[in-house]
Design an enzyme around this catalytic site. Structure first.
Site, PDB file in Angstrom:
ATOM      1  CE1 TYR A 104      -3.597  -2.548   1.033  1.00  0.00           C
ATOM      2  CE2 TYR A 104      -2.251  -3.026   2.953  1.00  0.00           C
ATOM      3  CZ  TYR A 104      -3.321  -3.331   2.128  1.00  0.00           C
ATOM      4  OH  TYR A 104      -4.102  -4.410   2.426  1.00  0.00           O
ATOM      5  CE1 TYR A 141      -6.883  -5.532   8.470  1.00  0.00           C
ATOM      6  CE2 TYR A 141      -6.401  -3.338   9.326  1.00  0.00           C
ATOM      7  CZ  TYR A 141      -7.305  -4.332   9.017  1.00  0.00           C
ATOM      8  OH  TYR A 141      -8.645  -4.143   9.262  1.00  0.00           O
ATOM      9  CB  CYS A 145      14.671 -13.332  -4.172  1.00  0.00           C
ATOM     10  SG  CYS A 145      13.090 -14.183  -4.250  1.00  0.00           S
TER      11      CYS A 145
HETATM   12  N1  LLP Z   1     -15.429  -4.251   8.961  1.00  0.00           N
HETATM   13  C1  LLP Z   1     -15.280  -4.690   7.693  1.00  0.00           C
HETATM   14  C2  LLP Z   1     -16.449  -5.202   6.982  1.00  0.00           C
HETATM   15  C3  LLP Z   1     -14.011  -4.639   7.085  1.00  0.00           C
HETATM   16  O1  LLP Z   1     -13.867  -5.073   5.834  1.00  0.00           O
HETATM   17  C4  LLP Z   1     -12.919  -4.123   7.806  1.00  0.00           C
HETATM   18  C5  LLP Z   1     -11.591  -4.054   7.199  1.00  0.00           C
HETATM   19  C6  LLP Z   1     -13.120  -3.703   9.130  1.00  0.00           C
HETATM   20  C7  LLP Z   1     -14.395  -3.776   9.679  1.00  0.00           C
HETATM   21  C8  LLP Z   1     -12.012  -3.196  10.007  1.00  0.00           C
HETATM   22  O2  LLP Z   1     -11.445  -2.025   9.545  1.00  0.00           O
HETATM   23  P1  LLP Z   1     -10.387  -1.257  10.479  1.00  0.00           P
HETATM   24  O3  LLP Z   1     -11.155  -0.723  11.655  1.00  0.00           O
HETATM   25  O4  LLP Z   1      -9.348  -2.216  10.868  1.00  0.00           O
HETATM   26  O5  LLP Z   1      -9.857  -0.178   9.621  1.00  0.00           O
HETATM   27  N2  LLP Z   1      -5.013  -4.592   4.979  1.00  0.00           N
HETATM   28  C9  LLP Z   1      -5.351  -3.196   4.953  1.00  0.00           C
HETATM   29  C10 LLP Z   1      -6.680  -2.903   5.617  1.00  0.00           C
HETATM   30  C11 LLP Z   1      -7.823  -3.692   5.024  1.00  0.00           C
HETATM   31  C12 LLP Z   1      -9.112  -3.484   5.762  1.00  0.00           C
HETATM   32  C13 LLP Z   1     -10.112  -4.494   5.326  1.00  0.00           C
HETATM   33  N3  LLP Z   1     -11.366  -4.414   5.989  1.00  0.00           N
HETATM   34  C14 LLP Z   1      -4.224  -2.396   5.584  1.00  0.00           C
HETATM   35  O6  LLP Z   1      -3.208  -2.980   5.970  1.00  0.00           O
HETATM   36  O7  LLP Z   1      -4.298  -1.177   5.652  1.00  0.00           O
END
Ligand code: LLP
Length: 428
Positions: A319, A387, A358
């Site tokens: 990202y 994450y 790599c």
């Molecule tokens: N609810 C739903 C339906 C979601 O899809 C997500 C995250 C959350 C709650 C929680 O969101 P948070 O509060 O953690 O922002 N891998 C990415 C983030 C992907 C988020 C996916 N969905 C990163 O490293 O930034």
């Protein structure tokens, strides 16, 4: 913001020295602060107290059982997106009435497991999925509660990979189709359509996308109520930001100040609110410790080559995400007062902080101003609790890192480092 501080020049998690953890457990390893987890959960609960939400911690952000268990002890429910996460939530002791389940591609066995567990809410993302849930519930002669995930077409102004509430994404059902959805399915006896669900993106650094999305959802709810449908739950989703740089993200209180007044009248009239925070609870509660293996100079470039790369923390290369990285034992002149993209101390050197894999895309930071480092130095990658481990891979046959939970001056290995035998165990 968190309990990672420099005491007498050495980075501590609560009252435990980071170096002592790395010496005992090895590197790379994730280190979580229990006090920070508890505090961020408490801040959200207090900020939103006026609407008494069910706070469902988003397991995908960091699914470690001990992290989940800590939050269950705080009273949190869990937001899950797969059968695996449902299993984790249950293994962490979360009661089924505290579990909500989203996801665009739920398989039959996952839906059956959710029905058997008797979870609070299935968040439904398409007509075809609703029909499948209703069929499975009918065959089991079971009932379940469902919320329709609506796509409000609101721009959360975040990375395109994590924007989920705009029309062109795969998530939810267009808000314009929601009434037709309720007319078609709102009277099902087995899958009871009782709510609306939103999740607009992550991280969302401003509050107005939430205001827009919640207003649209409440206006839709009024229309649905007028047509005689029961809409007793509004799940606002997750996405609150975390401090990757000091003071960068709005506080829980700021999100609440923007959203709560819009929700309050409906809550007074009986609407149940669900929140699904992940990052805002766990991101600042975790760091990744990695040791510098070599320092290499090539032309005018300096590389700090570490034992963790995109395998341990994918976010920088995937990202373009910023994580503050700093030695755990900097010289006195380099003890950081804030975490910022552009530290101003004299004597910093520009370097790429890279992993051992790599690929040129294997990095934790590019062209970063850092104190001079040498072989053997331990580096902390901050705000890595969300994450981080949950997106780690075994690429290049790298065993997954260890995870450690700190509570004051005590630390516990809450996931042991994988061994080489673990790497091949499923192939024997
Ligand atoms: N609810 C739903 C339906 C979601 O899809 C997500 C995250 C959350 C709650 C929680 O969101 P948070 O509060 O953690 O922002 N891998 C990415 C983030 C992907 C988020 C996916 N969905 C990163 O490293 O930034």
């Amino acid at each position: 913001m968190d309990h990672f501080t420099y005491e007498h020049g050495s980075l501590h998690c609560e009252r435990t020295a980071a170096e002592a953890i790395a010496d005992a457990v090895g590197s790379p390893c994730y280190v979580y602060s229990k006090a920070t987890l508890v505090e961020h959960h408490r801040r959200i609960a207090e900020a939103f107290a006026a609407v008494q939400p069910l706070i469902c911690y988003s397991v995908k952000s960091c699914g470690n059982l001990s992290v989940c268990r800590t939050l269950v002890e705080c009273g949190a429910g869990m937001d899950v997106v797969s059968g695996g996460e449902l299993y984790r939530a249950r293994a962490a002791g979360c009661s089924p009435e505290g579990i909500v389940y989203a996801g665009v591609g739920k398989r039959d066995d996952e839906i059956a497991a959710a029905l058997d567990a008797g979870i609070f809410l299935l968040n439904v993302e398409s007509e075809a999925e609703f029909e499948n849930i209703a069929r499975i519930a009918r065959e089991k002669n079971a009932t379940c509660r469902c919320a329709l995930r609506i796509n409000p077409d609101v721009d959360p102004k975040t990375h395109r990979f994590t924007t989920t509430g705009t029309k062109e994404t795969k998530f939810g059902v267009d808000i314009d189709r929601a009434r037709a959805f309720f007319r078609a399915y709102g009277h099902d006896k087995h899958a009871r359509l009782v709510g609306l669900h939103l999740h607009i993106g992550s991280p969302v650094y401003t509050t107005d996308p939430y205001q827009q999305a919640v207003r649209k959802a409440l206006a839709l709810r009024e229309e649905l109520l007028a047509e005689g449908f029961e809409v007793t739950v509004l799940d606002v989703g997750g996405g609150f930001a975390a401090d990757y740089e000091t003071g960068r993200s709005p506080s829980a209180a700021e999100y609440a100040r923007a959203i709560v007044p819009i929700l309050e009248p409906a809550v007074r009239a009986g609407l149940k609110i669900v929140l699904e925070p992940g990052r805002s609870i766990v991101a600042n509660a975790g760091i990744l410790l990695t040791r510098v293996q070599y320092v290499k100079r090539s032309g005018d470039k300096t590389f700090a080559i570490c034992d963790a790369g995109m395998n341990a923390l994918l976010r920088p290369s995937h990202y373009d995400a910023f994580h503050f990285i700093w030695p755990t034992h900097p010289d006195a002149a380099f003890v950081p007062q804030t975490r910022t993209k552009e530290p101003t101390m004299q004597g910093l050197v520009q370097m790429d902080v890279v992993g051992p894999l790599c690929e040129t895309g294997d990095y934790l930071a590019l062209d970063r101003a850092m104190p001079p480092v040498e072989r053997g130095d331990l580096l902390a990658v901050f705000t890595a609790g969300a994450y981080g481990m949950s997106m780690a891979s075994r690429y290049n046959s790298s065993p997954l890192p260890a995870e450690v939970l700190v509570d004051g001056e005590r630390f516990t290995v809450v996931r042991r480092r994988e061994t080489y035998e673990d790497l091949v165990a499923h192939e024997r």
